[in-house]
Design an enzyme around this catalytic site. Structure first.
Site, PDB file in Angstrom:
ATOM      1  N   ARG A 115      -9.337   0.353   9.412  1.00  0.00           N
ATOM      2  CA  ARG A 115      -8.859  -0.991   9.716  1.00  0.00           C
ATOM      3  C   ARG A 115      -9.905  -1.812  10.446  1.00  0.00           C
ATOM      4  NH1 ARG A 115      -3.029   0.363   9.199  1.00  0.00           N
ATOM      5  NH2 ARG A 115      -1.791  -1.482   9.597  1.00  0.00           N
TER       6      ARG A 115
ATOM      7  N   ARG B 165      11.844  -7.003   5.659  1.00  0.00           N
ATOM      8  CA  ARG B 165      11.895  -5.560   5.380  1.00  0.00           C
ATOM      9  C   ARG B 165      12.915  -4.872   6.295  1.00  0.00           C
ATOM     10  NH1 ARG B 165       6.408  -2.241   5.263  1.00  0.00           N
ATOM     11  NH2 ARG B 165       6.216  -2.917   7.419  1.00  0.00           N
TER      12      ARG B 165
ATOM     13  N   ARG C  11      11.952  -2.630  11.734  1.00  0.00           N
ATOM     14  CA  ARG C  11      10.902  -2.066  12.577  1.00  0.00           C
ATOM     15  C   ARG C  11      10.559  -3.072  13.671  1.00  0.00           C
ATOM     16  NH1 ARG C  11       6.094   0.116   8.672  1.00  0.00           N
ATOM     17  NH2 ARG C  11       4.846  -1.019  10.193  1.00  0.00           N
TER      18      ARG C  11
ATOM     19  N   LYS D 111       0.828  -1.211   0.000  1.00  0.00           N
ATOM     20  CA  LYS D 111       0.000   0.000   0.000  1.00  0.00           C
ATOM     21  C   LYS D 111       0.865   1.266   0.000  1.00  0.00           C
ATOM     22  CE  LYS D 111      -2.273  -0.824   3.861  1.00  0.00           C
ATOM     23  NZ  LYS D 111      -1.587  -2.067   4.324  1.00  0.00           N
TER      24      LYS D 111
ATOM     25  N   ARG E 235      -0.055  -8.976  13.668  1.00  0.00           N
ATOM     26  CA  ARG E 235      -0.623  -7.972  12.747  1.00  0.00           C
ATOM     27  C   ARG E 235      -1.478  -8.646  11.682  1.00  0.00           C
ATOM     28  NH1 ARG E 235       4.565  -5.239  10.659  1.00  0.00           N
ATOM     29  NH2 ARG E 235       3.292  -3.707   9.575  1.00  0.00           N
TER      30      ARG E 235
HETATM   31  P1  AMP Z   1       1.167   0.366   9.249  1.00  0.00           P
HETATM   32  O1  AMP Z   1       2.428   1.091   8.998  1.00  0.00           O
HETATM   33  O2  AMP Z   1       0.013   0.868   8.405  1.00  0.00           O
HETATM   34  O3  AMP Z   1       1.307  -1.130   9.174  1.00  0.00           O
HETATM   35  O4  AMP Z   1       0.731   0.709  10.757  1.00  0.00           O
HETATM   36  C1  AMP Z   1       1.595   0.401  11.858  1.00  0.00           C
HETATM   37  C2  AMP Z   1       0.789   0.315  13.144  1.00  0.00           C
HETATM   38  O5  AMP Z   1       0.117   1.560  13.402  1.00  0.00           O
HETATM   39  C3  AMP Z   1      -0.333  -0.717  13.143  1.00  0.00           C
HETATM   40  O6  AMP Z   1       0.138  -2.030  13.433  1.00  0.00           O
HETATM   41  C4  AMP Z   1      -1.236  -0.168  14.251  1.00  0.00           C
HETATM   42  O7  AMP Z   1      -0.677  -0.415  15.522  1.00  0.00           O
HETATM   43  C5  AMP Z   1      -1.148   1.333  14.009  1.00  0.00           C
HETATM   44  N1  AMP Z   1      -2.208   1.779  13.057  1.00  0.00           N
HETATM   45  C6  AMP Z   1      -2.046   2.256  11.801  1.00  0.00           C
HETATM   46  N2  AMP Z   1      -3.223   2.566  11.233  1.00  0.00           N
HETATM   47  C7  AMP Z   1      -4.168   2.265  12.158  1.00  0.00           C
HETATM   48  C8  AMP Z   1      -5.597   2.325  12.182  1.00  0.00           C
HETATM   49  N3  AMP Z   1      -6.293   2.750  11.118  1.00  0.00           N
HETATM   50  N4  AMP Z   1      -6.229   1.926  13.314  1.00  0.00           N
HETATM   51  C9  AMP Z   1      -5.549   1.520  14.395  1.00  0.00           C
HETATM   52  N5  AMP Z   1      -4.213   1.393  14.435  1.00  0.00           N
HETATM   53  C10 AMP Z   1      -3.517   1.770  13.337  1.00  0.00           C
END
Ligand code: AMP
Length: 215
Positions: free
Chosen positions: A92, A126, A159, A16, A170
Site C-alpha cells: 500500500r 457495504r 464495518r 479486489k 481511506r
Molecule cells: P482492507 O480490508 O484491505 O481495506 O484493509 C482494512 C485496513 O487494514 C486498512 O484501512 C488498513 O488500516 C489496514 N491494512 C490493510 N492492508 C494494509 C497494508 N498493506 N498496510 C497498512 N495497513 C493495511
C-alpha cells in the site's frame, strides 16, 4: 502451467476481495490478504514496537495504514508457505513495494481501476456478515431478509471503517500512498489495468484472460 504469483491492486472498494476469491478458486492459489489478516488480529499487542498505538485496531478504525513492520511480517510469513498466491491489500506504499521485491517474484500485476464516486457508493453501502464475512450492499446486493446473512443467518453489520468519515480518509490515504505503487508497477511485464467500474462477471472475464496471458 505453474502456480501463478498474482498481485491485485486497486482502491478500497475496487473489488479486489471479490476477484481474488475467484482467482484463488480458478487457479488453485492462496488468497493472501492483509486486511483480513489484520481484522483477525486487531487486538494484537504491538506495544513493544513503539508505535503511536498499541494495537492495529486504532489505525484500522480511522482508515490509516498499520505500520509497515507489522504488515511486512504478516506477508512474509504467508508467502513463505504458498506456491501460488493472489496478494490483495499489499503493498500500500512504496516502502512495502520495495520490501515485497525482496520476498518474491510476481508474474501478473492486475490493477482494478474504479472511479472515486463509485468507490464511495460501494463502501458506504457495504454490509458484512458478522459471522462468516460474506459481503452485501444495501442497494446492489441485498440479502433475502434485511439484516440477515443468506449463507449462515448471521447479523449484517457495517464495518467501522465503512462509515463516511473513515471512507473519505481511506480514499485519501490511497491517493497519497498507494497510487504511486500502481504507477511504479506500470513498467512490470505482467501489468494489466482493468476497468473495474463494471459488474463482477465482466471484470472477472478480463482478470482471467490477463492471468492466462501472463502465466
Ligand atoms: P482492507 O480490508 O484491505 O481495506 O484493509 C482494512 C485496513 O487494514 C486498512 O484501512 C488498513 O488500516 C489496514 N491494512 C490493510 N492492508 C494494509 C497494508 N498493506 N498496510 C497498512 N495497513 C493495511
Amino acid at each position: 502451467m505453474s502456480d501463478p504469483h498474482v498481485l491485485i491492486l486497486g482502491a478500497p472498494g475496487a473489488g479486489k476481495g471479490t476477484q481474488s476469491a475467484r482467482i484463488a478458486d480458478e487457479f488453485g492459489v492462496e488468497h493472501v490478504t492483509t486486511g483480513d489478516a489484520l481484522r483477525a488480529n486487531k487486538d494484537m499487542d504491538i506495544s513493544d514496537m513503539d508505535f503511536e498505538y498499541d494495537t492495529p485496531r486504532e489505525y484500522m478504525e480511522a482508515g490509516d495504514l498499520v505500520p509497515d513492520a507489522v504488515v511486512n511480517a504478516i506477508v512474509e510469513e504467508a508467502l513463505s508457505s504458498a506456491d501460488g498466491y493472489v496478494l490483495d491489500g499489499y503493498p500500500r506504499n512504496l516502502e512495502q513495494a520495495e520490501e515485497l521485491e525482496g520476498m518474491t517474484e510476481l508474474d501478473v500485476v492486475l490493477h482494478l481501476d474504479v472511479s472515486r464516486d463509485e468507490l464511495v457508493d460501494r463502501l458506504t453501502g457495504r454490509r458484512v456478515c458478522d459471522d462468516c464475512g460474506t459481503n452485501y450492499h444495501v442497494e446492489f446486493d441485498q440479502p433475502e431478509t434485511e439484516g440477515v446473512c443468506d449463507e449462515c443467518g448471521g447479523d449484517l453489520v457495517q464495518r467501522e471503517d465503512d462509515q463516511p468519515e473513515s471512507v473519505k480518509n481511506r480514499l485519501d490515504v490511497f491517493d497519497e500512498n498507494t497510487q504511486p505503487v500502481i504507477d511504479h508497477y506500470g513498467d512490470h511485464d505482467g501489468f494489466v489495468s482493468i476497468d473495474g467500474d463494471r459488474a463482477p462477471d465482466a471484470v472477472w472475464a478480463d482478470v482471467r484472460d490477463a492471468i492466462d496471458a501472463h502465466n
